[in-house]
Design a protein around this motif. Structure first.
Motif, PDB file in Angstrom:
ATOM      1  N   ALA A  71     -31.488  -2.273  22.951  1.00  0.00           N
ATOM      2  CA  ALA A  71     -31.924  -3.651  23.183  1.00  0.00           C
ATOM      3  C   ALA A  71     -33.419  -3.818  22.946  1.00  0.00           C
ATOM      4  N   TRP A  72     -34.229  -2.936  23.553  1.00  0.00           N
ATOM      5  CA  TRP A  72     -35.673  -3.094  23.440  1.00  0.00           C
ATOM      6  C   TRP A  72     -36.170  -2.721  22.056  1.00  0.00           C
ATOM      7  N   GLY A  73     -35.537  -1.758  21.408  1.00  0.00           N
ATOM      8  CA  GLY A  73     -35.911  -1.431  20.041  1.00  0.00           C
ATOM      9  C   GLY A  73     -35.619  -2.580  19.098  1.00  0.00           C
ATOM     10  N   ALA A  74     -34.469  -3.235  19.300  1.00  0.00           N
ATOM     11  CA  ALA A  74     -34.117  -4.384  18.474  1.00  0.00           C
ATOM     12  C   ALA A  74     -35.152  -5.492  18.628  1.00  0.00           C
ATOM     13  N   LEU A  75     -35.557  -5.757  19.863  1.00  0.00           N
ATOM     14  CA  LEU A  75     -36.534  -6.815  20.097  1.00  0.00           C
ATOM     15  C   LEU A  75     -37.893  -6.436  19.523  1.00  0.00           C
ATOM     16  N   TYR A  76     -38.263  -5.168  19.646  1.00  0.00           N
ATOM     17  CA  TYR A  76     -39.544  -4.736  19.098  1.00  0.00           C
ATOM     18  C   TYR A  76     -39.620  -5.007  17.596  1.00  0.00           C
ATOM     19  N   VAL A  97     -30.993  -8.107  17.524  1.00  0.00           N
ATOM     20  CA  VAL A  97     -31.336  -8.871  18.725  1.00  0.00           C
ATOM     21  C   VAL A  97     -30.127  -9.656  19.227  1.00  0.00           C
ATOM     22  N   LEU A  98     -29.386 -10.257  18.317  1.00  0.00           N
ATOM     23  CA  LEU A  98     -28.222 -11.059  18.710  1.00  0.00           C
ATOM     24  C   LEU A  98     -27.157 -10.198  19.381  1.00  0.00           C
ATOM     25  N   ARG A  99     -27.029  -8.937  18.973  1.00  0.00           N
ATOM     26  CA  ARG A  99     -26.049  -8.052  19.615  1.00  0.00           C
ATOM     27  C   ARG A  99     -26.414  -7.794  21.079  1.00  0.00           C
ATOM     28  N   PHE A 100     -27.696  -7.833  21.386  1.00  0.00           N
ATOM     29  CA  PHE A 100     -28.160  -7.533  22.751  1.00  0.00           C
ATOM     30  C   PHE A 100     -28.647  -8.794  23.466  1.00  0.00           C
ATOM     31  N   TRP A 101     -28.186  -9.934  23.042  1.00  0.00           N
ATOM     32  CA  TRP A 101     -28.712 -11.201  23.567  1.00  0.00           C
ATOM     33  C   TRP A 101     -28.596 -11.298  25.085  1.00  0.00           C
ATOM     34  N   ALA A 107     -35.044 -10.686  31.216  1.00  0.00           N
ATOM     35  CA  ALA A 107     -36.486 -10.612  31.446  1.00  0.00           C
ATOM     36  C   ALA A 107     -37.178 -11.907  31.025  1.00  0.00           C
ATOM     37  N   ARG A 108     -38.443 -12.012  31.441  1.00  0.00           N
ATOM     38  CA  ARG A 108     -39.346 -13.044  30.919  1.00  0.00           C
ATOM     39  C   ARG A 108     -40.405 -12.330  30.084  1.00  0.00           C
ATOM     40  N   TYR A 109     -40.942 -13.042  29.088  1.00  0.00           N
ATOM     41  CA  TYR A 109     -41.757 -12.367  28.084  1.00  0.00           C
ATOM     42  C   TYR A 109     -43.133 -13.005  27.933  1.00  0.00           C
ATOM     43  N   GLU A 121     -34.994 -17.365  24.652  1.00  0.00           N
ATOM     44  CA  GLU A 121     -34.880 -18.443  23.677  1.00  0.00           C
ATOM     45  C   GLU A 121     -36.262 -18.927  23.238  1.00  0.00           C
ATOM     46  N   GLU A 122     -37.162 -19.119  24.198  1.00  0.00           N
ATOM     47  CA  GLU A 122     -38.511 -19.575  23.868  1.00  0.00           C
ATOM     48  C   GLU A 122     -39.263 -18.531  23.048  1.00  0.00           C
ATOM     49  N   LEU A 123     -39.051 -17.266  23.387  1.00  0.00           N
ATOM     50  CA  LEU A 123     -39.686 -16.177  22.643  1.00  0.00           C
ATOM     51  C   LEU A 123     -39.243 -16.182  21.189  1.00  0.00           C
ATOM     52  N   MET A 124     -37.951 -16.341  20.951  1.00  0.00           N
ATOM     53  CA  MET A 124     -37.440 -16.309  19.586  1.00  0.00           C
ATOM     54  C   MET A 124     -37.846 -17.553  18.803  1.00  0.00           C
TER      55      MET A 124
END
Length: 229
Positions: A71-76, A97-101, A107-109, A121-124
């Motif tokens: 999950a975190w690697g995908a977001l990175y 990212v969508l697989r780990f949505w 979390a908040r970012y 959602e706001e992050l993306m």
């Protein structure tokens, strides 16, 4: 690179509502405990330092493939300020990212704006509004749905599909391109289409996702080429 990367020895849970630093420019208080997504890059840099120069690209690609399964690697990799990335590679980042949505929604970012904690959602939207505008420009669908459409279209895009997406994002790129000595010419759609259709495959892949930063790089190159002619 032989074999596969080993599984992590320990996993630590990010509890719902905790804040994760997703962009290091906002991380002014290094002494405070926090989740820091950008530390993935430190791991990759340390690993690349251990391999021979001719193996750095295969090693980097293997690391990316491995991290995209987390999950975190995908977001990175979705958020990393990397160099030009092709449409197909961008699609892989979004699909990961969508697989780990669901778990990523916990979390908040912190991202770019100091002190503002974003939802996923706001992050993306902050990171990929350009992709939704270029590849999924119509409809009232959710952020997640629009990103899924954008990723699907990027994955199977032809060269002409990429050119049309690039044209949708060119106004944004031109608005942030700074001073171009040959503005009237490089901003001309006919000039742009002629140059895009004649780009070699290597250059075209680098701008095929239609990311505005990559298009600014392309516009600047065109402007420089006109200057030296």
């Amino acid at each position: 690179m032989e074999g596969t990367l080993p599984a992590p020895r320990q996993m630590v849970e990010v509890h719902p509502g905790e804040v994760l630093v997703a962009h290091d420019v906002v991380d002014f208080q290094h002494e405070r405990p926090a989740w820091r997504l950008y530390m993935v890059s430190n791991v990759m840099d340390a690993l690349l330092d251990t391999v021979a120069q001719q193996n750095t690209l295969p090693t980097r690609d293997a690391c990316e493939a491995f991290f995209l399964e987390t999950a975190w690697g995908a977001l990175y990799f979705a958020l990393a300020q990397m160099g030009p990335v092709s449409a197909k590679r961008t699609a892989k980042h979004l699909q990961a990212v969508l697989r780990f949505w669901e778990p990523l929604q916990c979390a908040r970012y912190l991202f770019k704006e100091v002190g503002v904690a974003h939802t996923l959602e706001e992050l993306m939207v902050a990171s990929y509004d350009w992709a939704m505008d270029a590849w999924s420009p119509v409809g009232e669908a959710s952020v997640r749905e629009r990103l899924a459409v954008a990723a699907e279209r990027m994955e199977r895009a032809t060269r002409e599909d990429c050119i049309e997406a690039i044209f949708r994002e060119m106004p944004r790129a031109l608005a942030h391109a700074g001073k171009l000595k040959h503005w009237n010419l490089v901003a001309n759609p006919d000039f742009q289409r002629e140059r895009l259709t004649t780009l070699d495959s290597w250059f075209f892949e680098r701008v095929s996702a239609a990311r505005p930063g990559d298009l600014i790089w392309l516009l600047t190159n065109w402007d420089h080429e006109l200057k030296v002619q």
